[in-house]
Design a protein around this motif. Structure first.
Motif, PDB file in Angstrom:
ATOM      1  N   THR A   1       0.823  -1.209   0.000  1.00 37.07           N
ATOM      2  CA  THR A   1       0.000   0.000   0.000  1.00 37.07           C
ATOM      3  C   THR A   1       0.860   1.263   0.000  1.00 37.07           C
ATOM      4  N   ALA A   2       1.977   1.245   0.738  1.00 40.62           N
ATOM      5  CA  ALA A   2       2.841   2.427   0.790  1.00 40.62           C
ATOM      6  C   ALA A   2       3.379   2.777  -0.587  1.00 40.62           C
ATOM      7  N   GLU A   3       3.832   1.753  -1.332  1.00 42.56           N
ATOM      8  CA  GLU A   3       4.368   2.026  -2.675  1.00 42.56           C
ATOM      9  C   GLU A   3       3.279   2.478  -3.642  1.00 42.56           C
ATOM     10  N   VAL A   4       2.103   1.899  -3.539  1.00 45.72           N
ATOM     11  CA  VAL A   4       1.008   2.306  -4.427  1.00 45.72           C
ATOM     12  C   VAL A   4       0.660   3.772  -4.190  1.00 45.72           C
ATOM     13  N   ARG A   5       0.576   4.153  -2.943  1.00 43.21           N
ATOM     14  CA  ARG A   5       0.227   5.546  -2.632  1.00 43.21           C
ATOM     15  C   ARG A   5       1.302   6.515  -3.105  1.00 43.21           C
ATOM     16  N   LEU A   6       2.572   6.136  -2.932  1.00 42.72           N
ATOM     17  CA  LEU A   6       3.656   6.993  -3.403  1.00 42.72           C
ATOM     18  C   LEU A   6       3.654   7.094  -4.928  1.00 42.72           C
ATOM     19  N   LEU A   7       3.448   5.972  -5.594  1.00 42.19           N
ATOM     20  CA  LEU A   7       3.362   5.995  -7.058  1.00 42.19           C
ATOM     21  C   LEU A   7       2.252   6.929  -7.523  1.00 42.19           C
ATOM     22  N   ARG A   8       1.100   6.820  -6.886  1.00 39.20           N
ATOM     23  CA  ARG A   8      -0.029   7.666  -7.281  1.00 39.20           C
ATOM     24  C   ARG A   8       0.314   9.144  -7.100  1.00 39.20           C
ATOM     25  N   ARG A   9       0.930   9.475  -5.972  1.00 42.07           N
ATOM     26  CA  ARG A   9       1.271  10.871  -5.710  1.00 42.07           C
ATOM     27  C   ARG A   9       2.259  11.418  -6.727  1.00 42.07           C
ATOM     28  N   VAL A  10       3.278  10.624  -7.072  1.00 39.13           N
ATOM     29  CA  VAL A  10       4.287  11.094  -8.023  1.00 39.13           C
ATOM     30  C   VAL A  10       3.702  11.181  -9.430  1.00 39.13           C
ATOM     31  N   LEU A  11       2.969  10.167  -9.855  1.00 42.98           N
ATOM     32  CA  LEU A  11       2.432  10.142 -11.218  1.00 42.98           C
ATOM     33  C   LEU A  11       1.454  11.276 -11.466  1.00 42.98           C
ATOM     34  N   TYR A  12       0.648  11.615 -10.461  1.00 46.34           N
ATOM     35  CA  TYR A  12      -0.381  12.628 -10.649  1.00 46.34           C
ATOM     36  C   TYR A  12       0.011  13.993 -10.093  1.00 46.34           C
TER      37      TYR A  12
END
Length: 305
Positions: free
Chosen positions: A153-164
């Motif tokens: 979950t931590a990586e998914v949330r970080l990915l979402r924040r960086v991508l968007y």
């Protein structure tokens, strides 16, 4: 009376502790005027490295102070220069990797807060997250027990924040390199114990890449500086320009302020994928020799788009 920065730094370096009291002392020493110098930014990074037990208060202060230094203080405000992006990556990557959650949170926060950052900084952030997923190590894996080849979950949330984030090459757009990085993570985690949010992010982000106008690019720092200078210029020539605009509005005469743009593409749900996009999707799906569940979900989303 505020203690000199040297005294506070020596105290913390000796104790190797960054609790609420130490953080407050640093805040008073470093930020009495709301500005951070290059020397002070370097000191904060060094303290973050040597600390054995950084508190939540410290992480918040560290991220806030360095973000202000990089994003708010340089002109034009909101645009991170190549030089400052390089300084940040070097400060974080002194030993070849991101060591702490504070550093990773700082990296993501700068990209979120800025109007635009160099592509290299966003790529660097995404690579840190991919490294954690593929190798099972890094600041997102401290005490989680998540094995390599799984995305939490931590990586998914970080990915979402960086991508968007607004500071990427194109806000609300996913470029080709980013989409291919998502496919690489997907291929590496097919047999992993993944967070349920991962499939949603993969499908949404790759669909966004395919169904939006990839010609859009955020305003560069150089263009922003020129625009800032233009808006600050009160010379007669600028006044005459706005006067001509006002006169044209009254008379109804056409005004050509910018070169004519190409027509915008149809809305995503109206425009099928181009041949080039179809070929790319086919190549990515064929890359691992099978149609996996995430690819099925992606293709379903594209046909229903």
């Amino acid at each position: 009376m505020t203690r000199p920065l040297e005294d506070v730094t020596a105290m913390i370096a000796q104790a190797r502790n960054l609790g609420a009291d130490e953080t407050m002392a640093l805040r008073r020493a470093v930020w009495p005027d709301g500005r951070i110098s290059a020397q002070e930014a370097g000191i904060l990074f060094e303290l973050n490295r040597v600390s054995s037990a950084p508190s939540h208060e410290w992480v918040d202060f560290f991220v806030e102070a360095i973000t202000a230094y990089l994003v708010e203080q340089a002109e034009p405000r909101g645009y991170v220069s190549d030089e400052n992006a390089g300084w940040l990556m070097q400060a974080i990557d002194h030993d070849g990797k991101v060591d702490t959650l504070a550093e990773l949170e700082l990296l993501v926060k700068v990209i979120e807060r800025a109007e635009n950052v160099p592509d290299s900084l966003k790529t660097y952030a995404l690579e840190q997250i991919r490294h954690a997923v593929l190798h099972g190590e890094g600041p997102t894996r401290c005490g989680t027990g998540i094995k390599p080849g799984s995305i939490g979950t931590a990586e998914v949330r970080l990915l979402r924040r960086v991508l968007y984030a607004a500071g990427g090459a194109a806000p609300a757009h996913i470029n080709r390199a980013e989409a291919e990085l998502l496919f690489a993570i997907k291929d590496a985690t097919l047999d992993g114990q993944n967070a349920p949010e991962w499939q949603t992010l993969f499908v949404q982000a790759v669909s966004l890449h395919l169904l939006t106008d990839q010609r859009f690019r955020a305003l560069s720092r150089q263009d922003a500086a020129r625009l800032h200078a233009f808006m600050q210029d009160t010379s007669p020539s600028i006044g005459g320009f706005f006067g001509r605009v006002a006169g044209a509005l009254v008379s109804g005469a056409p005004i050509e302020l910018l070169p004519e743009r190409e027509p915008e593409p149809a809305a995503a749900h109206e425009a099928p994928l181009s041949k080039r996009e179809q070929d790319w999707v086919q190549a990515m799906v064929d890359g691992d020799g099978k149609l996996d569940p995430l690819e099925r979900a992606l293709l379903k989303a594209l046909t229903q788009g």
